[in-house]
Design a protein around this motif. Sequence first.
Motif, short mmCIF file in Angstrom:
data_model
loop_
_atom_site.label_atom_id
_atom_site.label_comp_id
_atom_site.label_asym_id
_atom_site.label_seq_id
_atom_site.Cartn_x
_atom_site.Cartn_y
_atom_site.Cartn_z
N GLY A 440 0.82 -1.21 0.00
CA GLY A 440 0.00 0.00 0.00
C GLY A 440 0.85 1.25 0.00
N TRP A 441 0.35 2.30 0.64
CA TRP A 441 1.13 3.53 0.72
C TRP A 441 0.64 4.40 1.87
CZ3 TRP A 441 -2.06 7.78 -0.55
CH2 TRP A 441 -3.17 7.50 -1.34
N LEU A 442 1.52 5.31 2.31
CA LEU A 442 1.23 6.27 3.35
C LEU A 442 1.41 7.67 2.78
CD1 LEU A 442 3.27 4.63 6.28
CD2 LEU A 442 0.82 4.40 5.84
N TYR A 443 0.69 8.64 3.34
CA TYR A 443 0.83 10.00 2.85
C TYR A 443 0.68 11.00 3.99
CZ TYR A 443 -4.20 10.82 3.31
OH TYR A 443 -5.47 11.00 3.82
N THR A 444 1.16 12.19 3.75
CA THR A 444 0.94 13.31 4.65
C THR A 444 0.75 14.57 3.82
OG1 THR A 444 1.81 14.53 6.57
CG2 THR A 444 3.40 13.81 4.92
N GLY A 474 -8.17 28.70 6.49
CA GLY A 474 -7.72 27.74 7.48
C GLY A 474 -6.63 26.84 6.95
N MET A 475 -5.97 26.15 7.88
CA MET A 475 -4.90 25.20 7.55
C MET A 475 -5.38 23.78 7.85
SD MET A 475 -2.36 26.89 6.31
CE MET A 475 -1.13 25.57 6.34
N ASN A 476 -4.97 22.86 6.97
CA ASN A 476 -5.32 21.46 7.10
C ASN A 476 -4.04 20.65 7.25
OD1 ASN A 476 -7.12 19.04 6.74
ND2 ASN A 476 -5.82 18.77 4.94
N TYR A 477 -4.00 19.80 8.29
CA TYR A 477 -2.86 18.91 8.53
C TYR A 477 -3.40 17.49 8.52
CZ TYR A 477 -1.13 23.36 10.36
OH TYR A 477 -0.79 24.68 10.51
N GLU A 478 -2.77 16.61 7.74
CA GLU A 478 -3.38 15.29 7.51
C GLU A 478 -2.32 14.23 7.29
OE1 GLU A 478 -6.50 13.36 4.23
OE2 GLU A 478 -6.28 15.53 4.42
N VAL A 479 -2.55 13.05 7.86
CA VAL A 479 -1.75 11.86 7.56
C VAL A 479 -2.72 10.72 7.30
CG1 VAL A 479 0.25 12.59 8.91
CG2 VAL A 479 -1.54 11.22 10.00
N GLY A 480 -2.32 9.79 6.47
CA GLY A 480 -3.21 8.68 6.15
C GLY A 480 -2.52 7.63 5.32
N GLY A 481 -3.30 6.65 4.89
CA GLY A 481 -2.73 5.60 4.07
C GLY A 481 -3.78 4.63 3.57
N LYS A 487 -3.14 -11.01 0.74
CA LYS A 487 -2.86 -11.34 -0.67
C LYS A 487 -3.87 -10.99 -1.75
CE LYS A 487 0.12 -15.28 0.39
NZ LYS A 487 0.38 -16.70 0.13
N PRO A 488 -4.53 -9.99 -1.97
CA PRO A 488 -5.09 -9.13 -0.94
C PRO A 488 -6.54 -9.51 -0.72
CG PRO A 488 -5.16 -8.04 -3.05
CD PRO A 488 -4.69 -9.44 -3.31
N LYS A 489 -6.92 -9.61 0.52
CA LYS A 489 -8.32 -9.86 0.85
C LYS A 489 -8.88 -8.79 1.78
CE LYS A 489 -8.51 -14.89 0.23
NZ LYS A 489 -8.84 -16.19 0.88
N LEU A 490 -7.99 -8.14 2.52
CA LEU A 490 -8.39 -7.10 3.46
C LEU A 490 -7.90 -5.75 2.95
CD1 LEU A 490 -9.57 -6.17 6.18
CD2 LEU A 490 -7.33 -6.66 7.21
N TYR A 491 -8.83 -4.83 2.77
CA TYR A 491 -8.53 -3.48 2.30
C TYR A 491 -8.76 -2.52 3.47
CZ TYR A 491 -9.14 -5.81 -2.18
OH TYR A 491 -9.05 -6.68 -3.24
N PHE A 492 -7.75 -1.71 3.76
CA PHE A 492 -7.81 -0.86 4.94
C PHE A 492 -7.31 0.54 4.59
CE2 PHE A 492 -5.79 0.82 8.84
CZ PHE A 492 -6.89 0.83 9.67
N ASN A 493 -8.14 1.55 4.85
CA ASN A 493 -7.77 2.94 4.61
C ASN A 493 -7.95 3.71 5.91
OD1 ASN A 493 -7.76 2.09 1.90
ND2 ASN A 493 -9.86 2.80 1.61
N PHE A 494 -7.11 4.72 6.13
CA PHE A 494 -7.27 5.54 7.32
C PHE A 494 -6.77 6.95 7.04
CE2 PHE A 494 -2.86 4.31 7.62
CZ PHE A 494 -2.24 5.39 8.23
#
Length: 687
Positions: A440-444, A474-481, A487-494
């Motif tokens: 997957g991947w992570l972002y900020t 306003g200012m927005n501060y965000e982290v997620g992924g 393999k893949p069966k579980l998809y998870f976003n946050f």
Amino acid sequence: MKKIPSLLLGLTAIAASAQQAQQDSITQLDEIILLEDVVPKRAVGITASSTLGPSTFEKFNPIDIASAINQVSGVYILSGALNTNRITIRGVGARTLFGTDKLRLYFNGIPVTNGTGSSTIEAFDFENLGSMEVIKGPKGTSFGANMGGAILLDTRPAFENETRLTNSFTVGSYSMVKDNLTLQHSDEKLDLSFSYNHFKTDGYRQNNNFERDGFLLASEVNLGTKSSLGILVNYINYSAQIPSSINQSDFDEDPTRAAGNWLAAQGFEANKYSLIGLSYTQEFTENFKNTTSIFYTYLDHYEPRPFNILDEFTNGFGLRSQFQGGNLSTGEYSFGVELYKDEYHWGTFQNLFGDNNGNGSLQGARLSRNREFRDQLNLFGTFTLPLSNDLYAQAGLNLNSTHFDFRDLFNTGDTNTSAERDFDAILLPSLGLKYQLKNGWLYTNVSRGFSNPSLEETLTPDGVINPDIAQETGMNYEVGGKLTFLKPKLYFNFALYRMNINDLLVAQRTGEDQFIGRNAGETRHQGLELDAKYVISLCNQLQLSPYLSYTLSDHSFVDFVDEDNDYSGNPLTGVPKHRISSGFDLQHSNGLQLNLTHQFVDEIPLRDNNSLNSESFNVLHAKLAYQTSLSNHVSLGLNAGINNLFDTNYAQSVLINASSFGGAPPRYFYPGNGRNVYGGVRLGYLF
């Protein structure tokens, strides 16, 4: 209600007894995982977004766009009626009294948000949508950098090298009838889609009839190997009665009631909406292209209300041009311009419904006549650079300039209120990082956003331009992924975010049709968004997919003083703290599918002083569908569904800080529909 199980069992029997037909492109079930990038992504570069596709839309009644949108964590649509929707993203727009603002709405790449920032999702037929992409917060530099973000709608694409005719017919409770007829064609030179839709219902409540007709034309012509021309025409004509909000007693005793004054006036709105757009795409080189769109919008709106009759029309036109390229010092870039201008004419008249022998609204003498010219310019650019094989950086910048020119065409001399208002040009930067993982991947992201005041907020109750009103910033501060496992069966976003909004825009209601806008202080929006889906193969023919979306909204007033009242520290009005959308999809390879969806909405603060909350609620919907091929050319789809399975009495929308007029109790609540059923047939012919 005894007919409901019979209908569902009947569909099950049809599916069980049908021979498994050879699956062709007519009936193939396209698996679309919620919030995964399975449809073309319009968000530029590494900008994070959430996407819904056709399989999500088809879990619901074809008139229930609200339930589909509410599948996205962080996004909540409060739907008072089919024609009364308010979309909020991360709490932005929750204080708006009516309609949707503080975000940008695009349809097939064309901006359809008006000059004061208002958007109308009901101008589009749910069944014509192929995807919905949501950019939460101001990080979408190329799409306006509004505090709420942007919603990008796209029509269903034609299947490659096919010509097909499809008719979907649905009936349901409250005398609901809906029909959508679509012709799609695709070849090497032309992609064409034309849809006609008709919809009518008596509604759940008193004074709640709705009738709509419309058509949509979306076409793309290949002019050569490197250029194409797109044509878009969307027309909607609808009339909708307005039951309005009701007080606590009516909500508890009989939620089907309409507000007494709206019922006596037989209040309604009639709308004719047109969108015409032309888009030209030119590929100059392998790594450099441009898409330019010009468009025209027209809205004719007539609305008899108990306090007056509003008659208005808006002409809007604009241009959007975006260049995209790559290999500039090994990076990718995008830049462009978006210009929108509209001319808004509106006037009010006396409503003499009290003298009309019980026949509803009757137009009397003119009370006002106004015209407003509104201009908005966005210049934008982004640059995405790989810092390593796995790490990417993106910088963006948006420049917004807004101008209002208000003309009072009714009053003369000293009573004339004509005025102009220019907002200072505002720079809106954005900076993001993305790290690619094996699964997957992570972002900020850090970004600055803004919101323009609505029409009500720019004018005083006397119709005078408010010279002190300022834009929200306003200012927005965000982290997620986004992650996948197994393999893949579980998809998870946050996503974790925090937005600090200054110069909070507040529309105070001083009369039934009088508001005054002002900047009231600062709010803090912080929260957590989680989305998970797990795909389980029960056997070779049967797949189960449970899913869950959770939204935590810890939103509050940081600094909010209203005359002698200090509301600092109170929860932000109009936002539920907890919200859950969950369910499961059960799909068989023979074309049978069962969808069960659940929504939980926490209590919502209704007053700034935190003295009153709405009640939390749970609502469940169920739908059973079956698809098969009757021949190589003919496909058949059947579906039946139940909304609000346990007949819950709940508020699908609320009105914050409701006032009391004429001694009547304040009206806070828009009831959701009671238990209701629907069923439909879809026939397709492949030429």
